[in-house]
Motif scaffolding. Structure first.
Motif, PDB file in Angstrom:
ATOM      1  N   VAL A   1     -12.348  -0.185  -2.439  1.00  0.00           N
ATOM      2  CA  VAL A   1     -12.007   0.342  -1.121  1.00  0.00           C
ATOM      3  C   VAL A   1     -11.092  -0.586  -0.624  1.00  0.00           C
ATOM      4  O   VAL A   1     -11.294  -1.996  -0.584  1.00  0.00           O
ATOM      5  CB  VAL A   1     -13.405   0.705  -0.191  1.00  0.00           C
ATOM      6  N   THR A   2     -10.221  -0.341   0.189  1.00  0.00           N
ATOM      7  CA  THR A   2      -9.213  -1.335   0.566  1.00  0.00           C
ATOM      8  C   THR A   2      -8.874  -0.945   2.254  1.00  0.00           C
ATOM      9  O   THR A   2      -8.683   0.269   2.589  1.00  0.00           O
ATOM     10  CB  THR A   2      -8.149  -1.440  -0.058  1.00  0.00           C
ATOM     11  N   VAL A   3      -8.608  -1.933   2.885  1.00  0.00           N
ATOM     12  CA  VAL A   3      -8.291  -1.632   4.238  1.00  0.00           C
ATOM     13  C   VAL A   3      -6.810  -2.206   4.629  1.00  0.00           C
ATOM     14  O   VAL A   3      -6.327  -2.402   5.539  1.00  0.00           O
ATOM     15  CB  VAL A   3      -9.193  -2.252   5.519  1.00  0.00           C
TER      16      VAL A   3
ATOM     17  N   LEU B   1      -5.447   2.806  -9.613  1.00  0.00           N
ATOM     18  CA  LEU B   1      -5.235   4.244  -9.502  1.00  0.00           C
ATOM     19  C   LEU B   1      -4.627   4.310  -7.947  1.00  0.00           C
ATOM     20  O   LEU B   1      -5.591   3.943  -7.073  1.00  0.00           O
ATOM     21  CB  LEU B   1      -6.313   5.187  -9.709  1.00  0.00           C
ATOM     22  N   PHE B   2      -3.502   4.876  -7.569  1.00  0.00           N
ATOM     23  CA  PHE B   2      -3.293   5.035  -6.434  1.00  0.00           C
ATOM     24  C   PHE B   2      -2.661   6.398  -5.863  1.00  0.00           C
ATOM     25  O   PHE B   2      -1.546   6.396  -5.021  1.00  0.00           O
ATOM     26  CB  PHE B   2      -2.378   3.956  -5.818  1.00  0.00           C
ATOM     27  N   VAL B   3      -3.131   7.503  -6.561  1.00  0.00           N
ATOM     28  CA  VAL B   3      -2.308   8.588  -6.112  1.00  0.00           C
ATOM     29  C   VAL B   3      -3.318   9.177  -5.013  1.00  0.00           C
ATOM     30  O   VAL B   3      -4.578   8.670  -4.763  1.00  0.00           O
ATOM     31  CB  VAL B   3      -2.585   9.686  -7.449  1.00  0.00           C
TER      32      VAL B   3
ATOM     33  N   CYS C   1     -10.069   2.389  -9.367  1.00  0.00           N
ATOM     34  CA  CYS C   1      -9.802   3.338  -8.592  1.00  0.00           C
ATOM     35  C   CYS C   1     -10.054   2.725  -7.009  1.00  0.00           C
ATOM     36  O   CYS C   1     -10.925   2.349  -6.583  1.00  0.00           O
ATOM     37  CB  CYS C   1     -11.000   4.517  -8.498  1.00  0.00           C
ATOM     38  N   LEU C   2      -8.940   2.872  -6.159  1.00  0.00           N
ATOM     39  CA  LEU C   2      -8.703   2.325  -4.909  1.00  0.00           C
ATOM     40  C   LEU C   2      -8.645   3.560  -3.918  1.00  0.00           C
ATOM     41  O   LEU C   2      -7.874   3.535  -2.826  1.00  0.00           O
ATOM     42  CB  LEU C   2      -7.704   1.288  -4.697  1.00  0.00           C
ATOM     43  N   LEU C   3      -8.645   4.962  -4.434  1.00  0.00           N
ATOM     44  CA  LEU C   3      -8.354   6.138  -3.466  1.00  0.00           C
ATOM     45  C   LEU C   3      -9.382   6.011  -2.219  1.00  0.00           C
ATOM     46  O   LEU C   3     -10.671   5.754  -2.429  1.00  0.00           O
ATOM     47  CB  LEU C   3      -8.526   7.215  -4.252  1.00  0.00           C
TER      48      LEU C   3
ATOM     49  N   VAL D   1      -0.691   3.342 -11.177  1.00  0.00           N
ATOM     50  CA  VAL D   1      -0.592   4.809 -11.389  1.00  0.00           C
ATOM     51  C   VAL D   1      -0.626   5.610  -9.920  1.00  0.00           C
ATOM     52  O   VAL D   1      -1.767   5.669  -9.255  1.00  0.00           O
ATOM     53  CB  VAL D   1      -1.733   5.189 -12.448  1.00  0.00           C
ATOM     54  N   GLY D   2       0.513   6.008  -9.429  1.00  0.00           N
ATOM     55  CA  GLY D   2       0.674   6.297  -8.263  1.00  0.00           C
ATOM     56  C   GLY D   2       1.399   5.427  -7.583  1.00  0.00           C
ATOM     57  O   GLY D   2       0.986   4.332  -6.739  1.00  0.00           O
ATOM     58  N   ALA D   3       2.858   5.427  -7.386  1.00  0.00           N
ATOM     59  CA  ALA D   3       3.538   4.388  -6.854  1.00  0.00           C
ATOM     60  C   ALA D   3       3.893   4.877  -5.270  1.00  0.00           C
ATOM     61  O   ALA D   3       5.272   4.625  -4.985  1.00  0.00           O
ATOM     62  CB  ALA D   3       4.725   4.132  -7.607  1.00  0.00           C
ATOM     63  N   GLY D   4       3.117   5.537  -4.581  1.00  0.00           N
ATOM     64  CA  GLY D   4       3.489   5.978  -3.132  1.00  0.00           C
ATOM     65  C   GLY D   4       3.402   4.461  -2.438  1.00  0.00           C
ATOM     66  O   GLY D   4       3.727   3.546  -2.650  1.00  0.00           O
ATOM     67  N   ALA D   5       2.960   4.971  -1.229  1.00  0.00           N
ATOM     68  CA  ALA D   5       3.049   3.851  -0.193  1.00  0.00           C
ATOM     69  C   ALA D   5       2.132   2.737  -0.564  1.00  0.00           C
ATOM     70  O   ALA D   5       2.439   1.379  -0.643  1.00  0.00           O
ATOM     71  CB  ALA D   5       2.268   4.428   1.245  1.00  0.00           C
ATOM     72  N   MET D   6       0.830   2.864  -1.136  1.00  0.00           N
ATOM     73  CA  MET D   6      -0.004   1.739  -1.496  1.00  0.00           C
ATOM     74  C   MET D   6       0.262   1.219  -2.806  1.00  0.00           C
ATOM     75  O   MET D   6       0.258  -0.017  -2.839  1.00  0.00           O
ATOM     76  CB  MET D   6      -1.449   2.255  -1.451  1.00  0.00           C
TER      77      MET D   6
HETATM   78  P1  NAD Z   1       1.314   8.735  -0.868  1.00  0.00           P
HETATM   79  O1  NAD Z   1       1.361   9.867  -0.265  1.00  0.00           O
HETATM   80  O2  NAD Z   1       2.156   7.517  -0.377  1.00  0.00           O
HETATM   81  O3  NAD Z   1       1.554   8.512  -2.558  1.00  0.00           O
HETATM   82  C1  NAD Z   1       0.579   9.236  -3.517  1.00  0.00           C
HETATM   83  C2  NAD Z   1       1.394   9.967  -4.230  1.00  0.00           C
HETATM   84  O4  NAD Z   1       2.185  10.979  -3.897  1.00  0.00           O
HETATM   85  C3  NAD Z   1       2.477   8.943  -5.221  1.00  0.00           C
HETATM   86  O5  NAD Z   1       2.695   9.252  -6.594  1.00  0.00           O
HETATM   87  C4  NAD Z   1       3.624   9.464  -4.347  1.00  0.00           C
HETATM   88  O6  NAD Z   1       4.837   9.157  -5.357  1.00  0.00           O
HETATM   89  C5  NAD Z   1       3.536  11.024  -4.244  1.00  0.00           C
HETATM   90  N1  NAD Z   1       4.330  11.320  -2.984  1.00  0.00           N
HETATM   91  C6  NAD Z   1       4.284  10.818  -1.647  1.00  0.00           C
HETATM   92  N2  NAD Z   1       5.196  11.611  -1.058  1.00  0.00           N
HETATM   93  C7  NAD Z   1       5.866  12.380  -1.716  1.00  0.00           C
HETATM   94  C8  NAD Z   1       6.737  13.546  -1.587  1.00  0.00           C
HETATM   95  N3  NAD Z   1       7.428  13.861  -0.430  1.00  0.00           N
HETATM   96  N4  NAD Z   1       7.024  14.364  -2.826  1.00  0.00           N
HETATM   97  C9  NAD Z   1       6.391  14.243  -3.963  1.00  0.00           C
HETATM   98  N5  NAD Z   1       5.538  13.158  -4.077  1.00  0.00           N
HETATM   99  C10 NAD Z   1       5.475  12.386  -3.147  1.00  0.00           C
HETATM  100  O7  NAD Z   1      -0.219   8.081  -0.806  1.00  0.00           O
HETATM  101  P2  NAD Z   1      -0.806   6.364  -0.458  1.00  0.00           P
HETATM  102  O8  NAD Z   1      -0.875   6.576   0.969  1.00  0.00           O
HETATM  103  O9  NAD Z   1      -0.157   5.515  -1.284  1.00  0.00           O
HETATM  104  O10 NAD Z   1      -2.351   6.759  -0.755  1.00  0.00           O
HETATM  105  C11 NAD Z   1      -2.944   6.692  -2.207  1.00  0.00           C
HETATM  106  C12 NAD Z   1      -4.417   6.619  -2.008  1.00  0.00           C
HETATM  107  O11 NAD Z   1      -4.806   5.315  -1.241  1.00  0.00           O
HETATM  108  C13 NAD Z   1      -5.183   7.688  -1.266  1.00  0.00           C
HETATM  109  O12 NAD Z   1      -6.354   7.846  -1.757  1.00  0.00           O
HETATM  110  C14 NAD Z   1      -5.115   7.064   0.389  1.00  0.00           C
HETATM  111  O13 NAD Z   1      -6.305   7.563   1.055  1.00  0.00           O
HETATM  112  C15 NAD Z   1      -5.476   5.757   0.002  1.00  0.00           C
HETATM  113  N6  NAD Z   1      -5.145   4.676   0.884  1.00  0.00           N
HETATM  114  C16 NAD Z   1      -3.981   4.555   1.597  1.00  0.00           C
HETATM  115  C17 NAD Z   1      -3.748   3.793   2.749  1.00  0.00           C
HETATM  116  C18 NAD Z   1      -2.547   3.771   3.309  1.00  0.00           C
HETATM  117  O14 NAD Z   1      -2.441   3.294   4.370  1.00  0.00           O
HETATM  118  N7  NAD Z   1      -1.426   4.446   3.024  1.00  0.00           N
HETATM  119  C19 NAD Z   1      -4.798   2.809   3.041  1.00  0.00           C
HETATM  120  C20 NAD Z   1      -5.742   2.899   2.189  1.00  0.00           C
HETATM  121  C21 NAD Z   1      -6.143   3.949   1.333  1.00  0.00           C
END
Ligand code: NAD
Length: 307
Positions: free
Chosen positions: A123-125, A73-75, A99-101, A6-11
């Protein structure tokens, strides 16, 4: 085990990709239409350590689907509560919610929607960067530390550990996970807000005497509040860890710099330095540095129109 991310951004994309590659049943859910559309039409475009395009099952949050066994969860932190509401139909009383936020105190939000017996905190690195809709950069390797909130969750926790390790995600079931969560928060709380506010790389900020003094003060506040909450962290060891990391990540801008300066998005400050300031106030502990960097970030967020 049916896993929903849930939350398909970068992570979320990194985990979804690695789990799908390992042949696991995984579906990604997200709220960003352009991103969902791009992955549906062209697949997820991966660059970094390898260049490839992979097909992934991605759906919008509200879409109907059977309940899952595991929800990862990865929002972003400020999206957590609404996302838990929007995905309630994807969970039942057996679903484990993991939860890995980054940040502190997310378990309190999750407990409003999920029985504590079903919650896993971690928690993840591992890292990942979202380059645009349907495109991620994945480099380097990482680890995950996690634990069930309730001891009764250990058996399923070990199954989840095996699942993640089968996907090459280097997970460890760790009874002292809150130490790891606070240590990562301390890293984020000293590097993210400071580099975002000063528009510095990590090396630029950490190489100045004033920068290191601010890092010391911020770190001390994290460690003092953690101690009052029963989490003992070794101050000298963490300081050394931060210094080593500042060399390893020298030329990097931390993620809060990417959010605030580069992409003009809301940051997770309220769940990092802001959380320490709130917890400190409840415990009668002064946290002037955490309070001030939080307020400075709020000013900047208002200036760019995202708060
Ligand atoms: P992310 O911003 O890539 O994605 C999170 C959400 O935001 C997703 O649902 C994504 O689709 C949305 N989103 C991203 N850009 C958007 C845009 N331009 N418009 C609309 N929606 C958008 O977040 P992430 O980097 O995957 O991080 C998720 C959690 O993991 C956070 O708590 C972060 O701190 C943690 N985390 C991130 C990293 C990392 O390297 N990215 C590493 C460890 C932990």
């Amino acid at each position: 085990m049916l896993t929903y991310i849930v939350g398909a951004g970068a992570m979320g994309c990194r985990f979804g990709y690695q789990m799908a590659e390992a042949g696991q049943k995984v579906v990604l859910f997200d709220g960003w239409q352009d991103h969902i559309q791009a992955i549906k039409e062209k697949g997820l475009i991966i660059t970094g350590d390898q260049d490839k395009t992979v097909a992934l099952d991605i759906r919008p949050f509200g879409q109907d689907a059977s309940v899952c066994d595991l929800m990862i969860l990865f929002v972003k932190a400020h999206q957590l509560e609404t996302t838990l509401q929007e995905t309630a139909h994807l969970r039942d009383q057996h679903t484990k919610v993991f939860c890995l936020l980054n940040g502190l105190g997310h378990e309190e939000v999750i407990k409003r929607y999920v029985d504590p017996h079903n919650i896993m905190m971690g928690v993840t690195v591992w890292t990942a960067v979202l380059l645009g809709p349907g495109q991620v950069r994945l480099k380097d390797s990482g680890t995950i530390n996690f634990c069930a909130l309730d001891p009764s969750g250990k058996e399923v926790g070990l199954e989840v550990e095996a699942l993640l390790n089968q996907a090459g995600l280097n997970a460890t079931y760790d009874q002292e996970v809150f130490k790891a969560i606070w240590t990562k928060a301390c890293v984020n709380g000293t590097m993210n807000s400071t580099c975002a506010l000063t528009d510095c790389t990590i090396a630029e900020f950490f190489s100045s005497e004033e920068g290191r003094l601010i890092v010391r003060q911020l770190m001390h506040e994290f460690i003092t509040v953690a101690k009052a909450k029963g989490i003992a962290l070794d101050e000298e060891k963490i300081y050394q860890y931060l210094m080593d990391l500042s060399v390893k990540l020298a030329g990097h801008y931390p993620s809060m710099h990417q959010d605030l300066v580069q992409q003009k998005r809301l940051t997770e400050i309220d769940y990092i330095n802001g959380a320490v300031a709130r917890m400190g106030a409840d415990l009668g502990i002064d946290t002037p540095y955490c309070k001030m960097v939080t307020e400075f970030i709020h000013v900047k967020e208002r200036q760019i129109g995202v708060r």
